[in-house]
Design a protein around this motif. Structure first.
Motif, short mmCIF file in Angstrom:
data_model
loop_
_atom_site.label_atom_id
_atom_site.label_comp_id
_atom_site.label_asym_id
_atom_site.label_seq_id
_atom_site.Cartn_x
_atom_site.Cartn_y
_atom_site.Cartn_z
N THR A 39 -85.18 -48.80 -19.40
CA THR A 39 -85.81 -48.89 -20.64
C THR A 39 -87.20 -49.34 -20.24
OG1 THR A 39 -83.75 -49.34 -21.70
CG2 THR A 39 -86.13 -49.73 -23.07
N VAL A 40 -87.33 -50.47 -19.38
CA VAL A 40 -88.61 -50.83 -18.79
C VAL A 40 -89.37 -49.98 -18.23
CG1 VAL A 40 -89.59 -52.68 -17.50
CG2 VAL A 40 -87.66 -53.22 -18.84
N LYS A 41 -88.86 -49.26 -17.21
CA LYS A 41 -89.45 -48.03 -16.64
C LYS A 41 -90.11 -47.03 -17.57
CE LYS A 41 -90.80 -46.05 -12.87
NZ LYS A 41 -92.32 -45.20 -13.31
N THR A 42 -89.34 -46.61 -18.75
CA THR A 42 -89.86 -45.68 -19.49
C THR A 42 -91.08 -46.18 -20.16
OG1 THR A 42 -87.58 -44.68 -20.17
CG2 THR A 42 -89.44 -44.46 -21.70
N ILE A 43 -90.88 -47.67 -20.64
CA ILE A 43 -92.21 -48.07 -21.25
C ILE A 43 -93.30 -47.97 -20.38
CG2 ILE A 43 -93.16 -50.35 -21.87
CD1 ILE A 43 -91.27 -49.19 -24.09
N ILE A 44 -93.37 -48.37 -18.85
CA ILE A 44 -94.35 -48.24 -18.02
C ILE A 44 -94.87 -46.87 -18.03
CG2 ILE A 44 -94.72 -48.41 -15.58
CD1 ILE A 44 -92.90 -50.99 -15.69
N ASP A 45 -93.82 -45.79 -18.03
CA ASP A 45 -94.37 -44.58 -17.74
C ASP A 45 -95.12 -44.11 -19.20
OD1 ASP A 45 -93.11 -44.17 -15.67
OD2 ASP A 45 -91.36 -43.17 -16.42
N ARG A 46 -94.73 -44.65 -20.26
CA ARG A 46 -95.63 -44.40 -21.36
C ARG A 46 -96.97 -45.10 -21.42
NH1 ARG A 46 -91.25 -45.89 -26.15
NH2 ARG A 46 -89.79 -44.29 -25.79
N LEU A 47 -96.97 -46.22 -20.84
CA LEU A 47 -98.04 -47.06 -20.85
C LEU A 47 -98.99 -46.22 -19.85
CD1 LEU A 47 -97.16 -50.72 -20.78
CD2 LEU A 47 -98.37 -49.61 -22.43
N GLU A 48 -98.69 -45.72 -18.77
CA GLU A 48 -99.40 -45.29 -17.80
C GLU A 48 -100.04 -43.64 -18.54
OE1 GLU A 48 -99.17 -43.61 -13.11
OE2 GLU A 48 -97.46 -43.79 -14.36
N LYS A 49 -99.30 -42.96 -19.25
CA LYS A 49 -99.43 -41.55 -20.04
C LYS A 49 -100.53 -42.09 -21.06
CE LYS A 49 -97.55 -37.85 -22.31
NZ LYS A 49 -96.18 -37.14 -22.90
N LYS A 50 -100.72 -43.21 -21.54
CA LYS A 50 -101.45 -43.50 -22.90
C LYS A 50 -102.72 -43.91 -22.04
CE LYS A 50 -98.43 -44.79 -26.29
NZ LYS A 50 -97.92 -45.94 -27.42
N GLY A 51 -102.81 -44.19 -20.75
CA GLY A 51 -103.87 -44.99 -20.02
C GLY A 51 -104.08 -46.16 -20.02
N ALA A 52 -103.01 -46.82 -20.43
CA ALA A 52 -103.11 -48.39 -20.59
C ALA A 52 -103.05 -49.03 -19.22
CB ALA A 52 -102.04 -49.18 -21.51
N ILE A 53 -102.41 -48.58 -18.33
CA ILE A 53 -102.08 -48.82 -17.12
C ILE A 53 -102.25 -47.96 -15.91
CG2 ILE A 53 -100.61 -50.72 -17.75
CD1 ILE A 53 -98.25 -49.11 -16.64
N HIS A 54 -102.55 -48.07 -14.77
CA HIS A 54 -102.65 -47.08 -13.63
C HIS A 54 -101.87 -47.44 -12.48
CE1 HIS A 54 -105.79 -49.97 -12.42
NE2 HIS A 54 -105.59 -49.65 -11.21
N ARG A 55 -101.50 -46.52 -11.61
CA ARG A 55 -100.87 -46.75 -10.36
C ARG A 55 -101.89 -47.70 -9.49
NH1 ARG A 55 -95.99 -42.68 -9.40
NH2 ARG A 55 -95.40 -42.53 -11.65
N ASP A 56 -101.80 -48.47 -9.11
CA ASP A 56 -102.64 -49.25 -8.15
C ASP A 56 -102.45 -49.02 -6.71
OD1 ASP A 56 -104.81 -51.18 -7.97
OD2 ASP A 56 -103.28 -52.78 -7.88
N ARG A 57 -101.53 -49.11 -6.23
CA ARG A 57 -100.96 -48.95 -4.63
C ARG A 57 -99.58 -49.09 -4.62
NH1 ARG A 57 -101.79 -54.20 -6.01
NH2 ARG A 57 -100.85 -55.93 -5.29
N LEU A 58 -99.06 -48.87 -3.29
CA LEU A 58 -97.85 -48.96 -2.66
C LEU A 58 -97.56 -50.18 -1.94
CD1 LEU A 58 -96.65 -45.45 -1.96
CD2 LEU A 58 -95.81 -46.69 -3.58
N VAL A 59 -96.36 -50.92 -2.28
CA VAL A 59 -95.98 -52.02 -1.63
C VAL A 59 -94.80 -51.93 -1.13
CG1 VAL A 59 -95.68 -54.56 -1.63
CG2 VAL A 59 -97.56 -53.78 -2.77
N GLY A 60 -94.36 -51.38 0.24
CA GLY A 60 -93.09 -50.84 0.50
C GLY A 60 -92.88 -49.82 -0.14
#
Length: 125
Positions: A39-60
């Motif tokens: 559920t949390v991952k779905t919210i994160i995916d939605r926020l990314e699709k809306k442009g509210a967040i972006h993938r910053d970098r990989l840590v491991g």
């Protein structure tokens, strides 16, 4: 950009903590309510699709996300809608509600008086 209450909760984490991963956000959200990681991952995916967040970098193997929007930008859009919906567009009714329903400290009252005095001075110029 319209955000759901849950999306705003997740955004609050980004605004408070900065860059983060989905597992870290899930852990934080789970402190207050029982929610599945998916559920949390779905919210994160939605926020990314809306442009509210972006993938910053990989840590491991974890993807780190960061906010694209500022809290102030969202509040500038939400507060007028809140005033319109709940206080018939009357800001003074909102202020009265906040003052009457919240336990203001002496310091809070002094800050409000200072703010009002500054606004009066600006309006007189």
């Amino acid at each position: 950009m319209k955000l759901s209450e849950f999306e705003l909760d997740v955004m609050q984490f980004f605004w408070d903590e900065g860059s983060s991963s989905a597992p870290a956000i899930h852990k934080w959200v789970s402190e207050d309510k029982k929610v599945a990681y998916n559920t949390v991952k779905t919210i994160i995916d939605r926020l990314e699709k809306k442009g509210a967040i972006h993938r910053d970098r990989l840590v491991g193997r974890s993807i780190m996300y960061s906010a694209n929007i500022k809290k102030e930008d969202i509040s500038k859009r939400l507060i007028p809608d809140l005033v319109r919906r709940f206080f018939h567009g009357n800001t003074s009714h909102l202020m009265a509600h906040l003052i009457n329903s919240d336990k203001l400290t002496e310091e809070d009252i002094l800050d409000l008086e200072k703010f009002i005095a500054e606004r009066k001075n600006e309006a007189q110029k």
